[in-house]
Scaffold this motif. Structure first.
Motif, short mmCIF file in Angstrom:
data_model
loop_
_atom_site.label_atom_id
_atom_site.label_comp_id
_atom_site.label_asym_id
_atom_site.label_seq_id
_atom_site.Cartn_x
_atom_site.Cartn_y
_atom_site.Cartn_z
N TYR A 112 8.39 22.11 -9.02
CA TYR A 112 7.82 20.90 -7.75
C TYR A 112 7.38 19.85 -8.35
N ALA A 113 7.53 18.77 -7.44
CA ALA A 113 6.98 17.42 -7.85
C ALA A 113 7.03 16.56 -6.55
N GLU A 114 6.15 15.54 -6.76
CA GLU A 114 6.38 14.48 -5.57
C GLU A 114 6.08 13.07 -6.09
N SER A 139 6.00 12.63 -8.79
CA SER A 139 5.05 12.87 -9.88
C SER A 139 5.47 13.50 -11.18
N TRP A 192 2.76 24.20 -2.06
CA TRP A 192 2.67 23.35 -2.78
C TRP A 192 1.67 22.10 -2.57
N ARG A 194 -1.47 21.27 -5.08
CA ARG A 194 -1.52 19.81 -5.44
C ARG A 194 -3.15 19.57 -5.28
N ARG A 239 -5.79 18.60 -8.55
CA ARG A 239 -6.55 17.10 -8.44
C ARG A 239 -7.92 17.09 -7.90
N ASP A 266 -1.31 11.31 -9.79
CA ASP A 266 -0.22 11.34 -10.69
C ASP A 266 0.97 10.27 -10.17
N ASP A 267 0.97 9.27 -10.85
CA ASP A 267 2.10 8.18 -10.34
C ASP A 267 3.53 8.34 -10.67
N GLY A 268 3.57 9.54 -11.76
CA GLY A 268 5.00 10.00 -12.01
C GLY A 268 5.76 8.78 -12.65
N PRO A 269 7.00 8.73 -11.94
CA PRO A 269 7.88 7.69 -12.65
C PRO A 269 7.51 6.16 -12.51
N PHE A 270 6.55 6.10 -11.49
CA PHE A 270 6.06 4.79 -11.20
C PHE A 270 4.96 4.27 -12.22
#
Lengths: 307, 278
Positions: A107-109, A111, B7, B11, B15, B107-111
């Motif tokens: 899973y990811a969001e 993120s 989920w 999360r 966090r 978690d900004d991920g791909p940003f």
């Protein structure tokens, strides 16, 4: 969708170890390239990071390249079209002219770092939901999409079946493929009571395996970790021999990396580990050749044709 | 159990260190409502609580990776600030862990630019004071650079001026109108950063002149890395004015000086692609 070409044995091209591991001196058939290391940020105008176009050109001159997506985020709950997989990885896998692409069941969001801690829920509802997204994503990629099985510390609550059954149902529903990580299976079999590596391999459709990952790990504080920081364990070699009797993957890929998940990871070095890695590579090549014949590997074929 | 609800609970556990700690204490279910968890969410949390060691490792490795990720965003997209940080902060990993604790382990991920911008904002609150003259300027320069990339994330292809349109003969400029493309921004610093920009190893070593400097940060094309150019006060004024289209004559009336100087400035800025003929 047609089956994948047989390339042979290779390495995951991991930037973590680029400062000491001489990737481009290795005699391998294929390099697995991490799409996330190529992609530019999603909140910027570029698709590709600076310098990566030249890198890909250089690597392609010598090796077959296959695409691997860690952080596509495709199986979260937001719109698929907004994920990094669709907005970046599809274009990059096509740019690489990869014969297939593999991703992860997490899973990811929007993120990244939580994915390794967030396995999918192995439920009937999730089979249906994830399969729909996988089918659509494979269409967008325009090449076979294989899903890598996860190593996880704690399964997602609400599971109704084991991981192997979930993956089997997933690929049947979606028409996608499997990226079989044997060390992940081994890791879960050590950490989770009742998780049988033997049962896993008997349950997944081995004929749908298009890539295989090999790696090593470490013990720390009572858990065995998929940290890619040691030699491939014997049980994983035994699993590989068994799987190759049935499966016809496009590649077997050896993974190793730096300290990516925890301070207790062993840090690999040239002095201690170059020979270990090359020895694991040779063993994988020997197993492959015994099963499929030496000319089944890309480099052997090309040398046989005088290239 | 609904997967999406599961989920969302997970999360929160990743966090919120307080919630994760509380989860593993006896009697958590009785206190779950106090954490804003519904009874269904509490049931999900209880499943994680039943595997305390696995849950602990999953959370701990997430946080380790996020520290790496935050530092990585700085290293990749604000490399000068990263270099300063490593000189000024004895333990960047621990400092980053405290920072992430303060921002809720987001978690900004791909940003990545957003992650970098967030950390730069945080560092702007104390690093200049610790580092002395020039440090604030470096942070400003890199914050504005990151902001430029973000502003162009969804820019249409027409934003970038085609190469053929950039080389305009000087004789044609006095008859033209101009407008800024948005692909560049001028950062005005309090100190002249040139010695540090030429040699980052000189940061905190070579003293800087306390004189303002105008630095034009621009992206020549959508797929190239940004470039830096020192520009004079008139060029900055021209760029500021061209937020709205202006004719050559209107610009000349506003900035003064000679038409020759204005022609040179406009020619330069056109070649960089930060202006176009309107």
């Amino acid at each position: 969708m047609s089956h994948v070409p047989q390339l042979g044995v290779g390495l995951q091209y991991n930037p973590d170890v680029l400062h000491w591991f001489p990737f481009e001196e290795q005699q391998v058939d294929v390099l697995e390239v991490l799409l996330d290391t190529l992609m530019a940020p999603l909140d910027g105008p570029r698709i590709l990071r600076p310098g990566k176009a030249g890198l890909l050109q250089r690597l392609r001159a010598r090796y077959a390249l296959v695409a691997h997506s860690n952080y596509g985020g495709e199986f979260g709950f937001g719109p698929l079209e907004e994920t990094a997989a669709v907005r970046r990885h599809v274009a990059l896998a096509r740019l690489m002219e990869s014969p297939w692409v593999s991703d992860h069941c997490f899973y990811a969001e929007h993120s990244w770092m939580d994915i390794w801690s967030s396995p999918l829920q192995f439920s009937r509802a999730e089979v249906a939901r994830v399969a729909a997204r996988a089918r659509r994503l494979q269409e967008l990629y325009g090449m076979p999409l294989g899903h890598e099985n996860a190593a996880y510390y704690v399964p997602c609550p609400g599971g109704e079946m084991g991981e192997a059954e979930f993956l089997a149902r997933l690929v049947e529903a979606s028409g996608t493929w499997l990226h079989l990580d044997l060390h992940n299976v081994y890791t879960n079999s050590i950490n989770h009571p009742g998780y049988s590596a033997d049962a896993f391999l008997r349950t997944i459709p081995l004929e749908r395996v298009i890539t295989i990952h090999l790696a090593g790990g470490s013990w720390s504080e009572g858990f065995y970790h998929d940290w890619h920081d040691s030699k491939v364990p014997e049980p994983v070699w035994e699993m590989l021999e068994r799987v190759l009797e049935v499966a016809r993957p496009g590649a077997v890929i050896l993974e190793f990396q730096g300290r990516g998940h925890h301070a207790n990871t062993r840090v690999l070095s040239r002095e201690e580990d170059l020979q270990l890695i090359q020895s694991d590579l040779k063993r994988a090549q020997a197993l492959w050749d015994r099963r499929f014949g030496p000319l089944s590997r890309r480099t052997a074929r090309e040398q046989g044709h005088g290239r | 159990m609904d997967a999406e609800l599961t989920w969302k609970v997970w999360r929160r556990l990743l966090r919120e260190p307080g919630l994760a700690r509380e989860l593993l204490e006896p009697g958590f279910l009785e206190r779950a409502a106090g954490w804003g968890l519904s009874s269904e969410e509490a049931r999900v949390a209880a499943v994680y609580a039943a595997s305390p060691e696995g849950t602990r490792w999953a959370i701990e490795t997430y946080r380790y990776r996020l520290v790496d990720g935050a530092l990585g965003a700085l290293a990749s997209f604000a490399p000068l600030t990263f270099a300063l940080y490593r000189k000024l902060e004895p333990d960047p990993r621990e400092a980053t862990r405290r920072y992430l604790d303060a921002v809720g382990w987001v978690d900004d991920g791909p940003f990545h630019y957003r992650a970098c911008a967030r950390y730069l904002d945080h560092l702007a609150g104390h690093l200049p004071e610790r580092g002395g003259p020039g440090v604030g300027d470096i942070l400003l320069l890199e914050s504005r650079t990151v902001a430029l990339y973000r502003s162009l994330a969804e820019a249409p292809a027409s934003t970038w001026v085609a190469p053929a349109e950039r080389a305009v003969p000087a004789a044609l400029l006095p008859q033209a109108r101009f407008a800024a493309t948005g692909t560049g921004t001028v950062v005005t610093t309090e100190h002249t950063l040139t010695p540090w920009l030429r040699d980052p190893a000189a940061m905190l070593v070579t003293p800087l002149a306390a004189a303002p400097q105008h630095l034009l940060v621009y992206l020549p094309t959508s797929q190239e890395e940004h470039r830096l150019a020192g520009v004079g006060g008139t060029a900055k004024q021209v760029l500021d004015l061209l937020e709205q289209p202006h004719s050559f004559d209107a610009l000349l009336a506003r900035v003064g000086g000679g038409s020759g100087e204005l022609t040179d400035i406009l020619g330069s800025l056109l070649r960089m692609g930060v202006l176009r003929r309107a």
